[in-house]
Design a protein around this motif. Structure first.
Motif, PDB file in Angstrom:
ATOM      1  N   UNK A  16       0.825  -1.216   0.000  1.00 50.96           N
ATOM      2  CA  UNK A  16       0.000   0.000   0.000  1.00 50.96           C
ATOM      3  C   UNK A  16       0.855   1.260   0.000  1.00 50.96           C
ATOM      4  N   UNK A  17       2.174   1.072   0.134  1.00 51.92           N
ATOM      5  CA  UNK A  17       3.055   2.247   0.185  1.00 51.92           C
ATOM      6  C   UNK A  17       2.821   3.058   1.442  1.00 51.92           C
ATOM      7  N   UNK A  18       2.557   2.341   2.547  1.00 54.19           N
ATOM      8  CA  UNK A  18       2.243   3.021   3.821  1.00 54.19           C
ATOM      9  C   UNK A  18       3.383   2.835   4.819  1.00 54.19           C
ATOM     10  N   UNK A  19       3.747   3.927   5.507  1.00 54.81           N
ATOM     11  CA  UNK A  19       4.663   3.797   6.647  1.00 54.81           C
ATOM     12  C   UNK A  19       3.787   3.764   7.898  1.00 54.81           C
ATOM     13  N   UNK A  20       3.706   2.584   8.512  1.00 56.18           N
ATOM     14  CA  UNK A  20       2.784   2.421   9.651  1.00 56.18           C
ATOM     15  C   UNK A  20       3.452   2.909  10.929  1.00 56.18           C
ATOM     16  N   UNK A  77      -6.845  -1.997  -2.391  1.00 56.07           N
ATOM     17  CA  UNK A  77      -6.774  -3.448  -2.176  1.00 56.07           C
ATOM     18  C   UNK A  77      -8.160  -3.915  -1.750  1.00 56.07           C
ATOM     19  N   UNK A  78      -8.674  -4.949  -2.438  1.00 55.53           N
ATOM     20  CA  UNK A  78      -9.976  -5.493  -2.025  1.00 55.53           C
ATOM     21  C   UNK A  78      -9.772  -6.970  -1.725  1.00 55.53           C
ATOM     22  N   UNK A  79      -9.952  -7.333  -0.448  1.00 55.15           N
ATOM     23  CA  UNK A  79      -9.661  -8.717  -0.023  1.00 55.15           C
ATOM     24  C   UNK A  79     -10.970  -9.490   0.073  1.00 55.15           C
ATOM     25  N   UNK A  80     -11.072 -10.570  -0.716  1.00 49.10           N
ATOM     26  CA  UNK A  80     -12.278 -11.410  -0.679  1.00 49.10           C
ATOM     27  C   UNK A  80     -12.152 -12.323   0.536  1.00 49.10           C
ATOM     28  N   UNK A  81     -12.831 -11.996   1.626  1.00 51.40           N
ATOM     29  CA  UNK A  81     -12.703 -12.855   2.801  1.00 51.40           C
ATOM     30  C   UNK A  81     -13.631 -12.405   3.910  1.00 51.40           C
ATOM     31  N   UNK A  82     -13.635 -13.222   4.994  1.00 44.88           N
ATOM     32  CA  UNK A  82     -14.510 -12.942   6.133  1.00 44.88           C
ATOM     33  C   UNK A  82     -13.782 -12.020   7.111  1.00 44.88           C
ATOM     34  N   UNK A  83     -14.496 -11.031   7.646  1.00 46.36           N
ATOM     35  CA  UNK A  83     -13.865 -10.032   8.516  1.00 46.36           C
ATOM     36  C   UNK A  83     -13.158 -10.672   9.709  1.00 46.36           C
ATOM     37  N   UNK A  84     -13.788 -11.636  10.366  1.00 46.93           N
ATOM     38  CA  UNK A  84     -13.223 -12.200  11.605  1.00 46.93           C
ATOM     39  C   UNK A  84     -11.918 -12.924  11.327  1.00 46.93           C
ATOM     40  N   UNK A  85     -11.724 -13.320  10.080  1.00 45.55           N
ATOM     41  CA  UNK A  85     -10.476 -14.031   9.725  1.00 45.55           C
ATOM     42  C   UNK A  85      -9.451 -13.050   9.138  1.00 45.55           C
ATOM     43  N   UNK A  86      -9.910 -12.179   8.246  1.00 43.39           N
ATOM     44  CA  UNK A  86      -8.964 -11.318   7.503  1.00 43.39           C
ATOM     45  C   UNK A  86      -8.493 -10.123   8.333  1.00 43.39           C
ATOM     46  N   UNK A  87      -9.410  -9.468   9.039  1.00 47.72           N
ATOM     47  CA  UNK A  87      -9.032  -8.219   9.720  1.00 47.72           C
ATOM     48  C   UNK A  87      -7.964  -8.424  10.801  1.00 47.72           C
ATOM     49  N   UNK A  88      -8.093  -9.447  11.668  1.00 48.13           N
ATOM     50  CA  UNK A  88      -7.021  -9.636  12.657  1.00 48.13           C
ATOM     51  C   UNK A  88      -5.667  -9.871  11.996  1.00 48.13           C
ATOM     52  N   UNK A  89      -5.674 -10.582  10.861  1.00 46.34           N
ATOM     53  CA  UNK A  89      -4.413 -10.869  10.155  1.00 46.34           C
ATOM     54  C   UNK A  89      -3.835  -9.579   9.559  1.00 46.34           C
ATOM     55  N   UNK A  90      -4.745  -8.772   8.980  1.00 45.74           N
ATOM     56  CA  UNK A  90      -4.318  -7.501   8.380  1.00 45.74           C
ATOM     57  C   UNK A  90      -3.700  -6.607   9.457  1.00 45.74           C
ATOM     58  N   UNK A 129      -2.373  -7.517  12.297  1.00 45.87           N
ATOM     59  CA  UNK A 129      -1.101  -8.094  12.735  1.00 45.87           C
ATOM     60  C   UNK A 129       0.024  -7.701  11.767  1.00 45.87           C
ATOM     61  N   UNK A 130      -0.279  -7.777  10.470  1.00 51.35           N
ATOM     62  CA  UNK A 130       0.724  -7.421   9.448  1.00 51.35           C
ATOM     63  C   UNK A 130       1.099  -5.946   9.540  1.00 51.35           C
ATOM     64  N   UNK A 131       0.083  -5.088   9.702  1.00 46.65           N
ATOM     65  CA  UNK A 131       0.364  -3.638   9.791  1.00 46.65           C
ATOM     66  C   UNK A 131       1.232  -3.360  11.013  1.00 46.65           C
ATOM     67  N   UNK A 132       0.874  -4.002  12.133  1.00 51.77           N
ATOM     68  CA  UNK A 132       1.618  -3.746  13.378  1.00 51.77           C
ATOM     69  C   UNK A 132       3.059  -4.251  13.253  1.00 51.77           C
ATOM     70  N   UNK A 133       3.224  -5.432  12.668  1.00 56.86           N
ATOM     71  CA  UNK A 133       4.604  -5.957  12.584  1.00 56.86           C
ATOM     72  C   UNK A 133       5.438  -5.099  11.634  1.00 56.86           C
ATOM     73  N   UNK A 134       4.790  -4.499  10.627  1.00 57.73           N
ATOM     74  CA  UNK A 134       5.584  -3.630   9.722  1.00 57.73           C
ATOM     75  C   UNK A 134       5.971  -2.346  10.466  1.00 57.73           C
ATOM     76  N   UNK A 135       5.142  -1.947  11.437  1.00 56.13           N
ATOM     77  CA  UNK A 135       5.471  -0.723  12.210  1.00 56.13           C
ATOM     78  C   UNK A 135       6.619  -1.011  13.164  1.00 56.13           C
TER      79      UNK A 135
END
Ligand code: APR
Length: 247
Positions: free
Chosen positions: A7-11, A224-237, A239-245
């Motif tokens: 996403x070109x984001x600095x978290x 970015x459009x993620x085809x998935x269920x919120x309870x599964x995808x959002x916690x993972x997303x 986690x990824x944002x936090x680890x990149x920070x």
């Protein structure tokens, strides 16, 4: 490559984040959605009661419908997606959650910087004196519940065609304009003005991420459009944002 890089984001805690949620985020908690598979209208009792509810919305019939919904939701718990948003609020200094949901599950999960665009089924509003009364207990002792002024209350829920509280709407638009990351979770994006907010954010230069098992009218505009269920995808997303920070 992680999501943040994609996403070109600095978290960092200073990243301005806004999330918009719809009924889909609560489906995995057991709260039916309004459109498509798993909708409330597949439940005959809900349909029967909904058909009897109507203006001025402070009638016994309206409350029979809302008591059915309140009874159902009172047995539902927030899911991992609700909790992920509450965690994000604690990490990002400038975070706002805008929800179309009236089920109260975001507040139950600990979200505080929260705009309930369509109100809440856990409050009553008096059309006579304007008081807003918390109604946390279901079943209610009497239908319709009465305002201290004596008049019957209506659910503090925005019905189709009714105006949204201008203060709430203004705050939602302002935050959308400033957002650097805009998350759209579990909404069919067919109801306005909520569906405009992601577009306002994108216009302001935000990266926009959608989480939904199905495509929506917003999908083509998303970074970015993620085809998935919120309870599964959002916690993972998250986690990824936090680890990149944390680097
Ligand atoms: N995770 C994320 N999204 C999901 C999931 C899931 N597990 N399951 C379904 N969805 C998606 C559906 O694909 C759909 O796009 O949730 C969305 C639910 O859409 P709607 O039922 O239309 O709910 P919503 O978008 O919140 O409706 C907006 O319309 O009825 C009015 O006022 C009401 O606030 C509501 C508004």
């Amino acid at each position: 490559m992680g999501i943040a890089e994609e996403l070109g984001l600095r978290v960092s805690p200073g990243l301005r984040v806004v999330a918009l949620t719809g009924a889909g985020i609560s489906l995995e908690s057991g709260v039916p959605i309004f459109r498509g598979k798993g909708s409330m209208w597949e439940i005959p009792e809900a349909r029967r009661l909904a058909e009897r509810a109507g203006p001025p919305w402070n009638t016994r019939e309206t409350w029979e419908y809302y008591e059915w919904r309140r009874g159902l939701v009172s047995r539902c718990k927030p899911n991992r997606a609700h909790y992920a948003l509450a965690e994000m609020e604690r990490y990002f200094e400038d975070f706002l959650l805008i929800t179309q949901n009236v089920d109260g599950l975001h507040a139950k999960a600990g979200s505080r910087r929260l705009l309930e665009l369509h109100g809440s089924m856990w409050r009553g509003r008096c059309i006579e004196c304007g008081r807003v009364i918390d109604l946390p207990e279901t079943p209610l002792k009497a239908l319709p519940p009465l305002c201290p002024c004596g008049r019957p209350l209506r659910p503090d829920v925005v019905q189709f065609g009714e105006p949204i509280d201008p203060v709430v709407l203004d705050a939602a638009f302002k935050a959308s304009k400033k957002a650097e990351l805009f998350l759209v979770i579990g909404t069919s994006a067919v109801v306005h003005p909520a569906a405009q907010m992601p577009l306002i954010a994108i216009e302001g230069g935000a990266r926009a991420v959608e989480i939904n098992p199905n495509a929506t009218p917003l999908t083509p505009f998303m970074s970015l459009s993620i085809r998935g269920r919120a309870a599964e995808v959002l916690p993972r997303l998250w986690e990824e944002l936090l680890s990149s920070a944390l680097g």
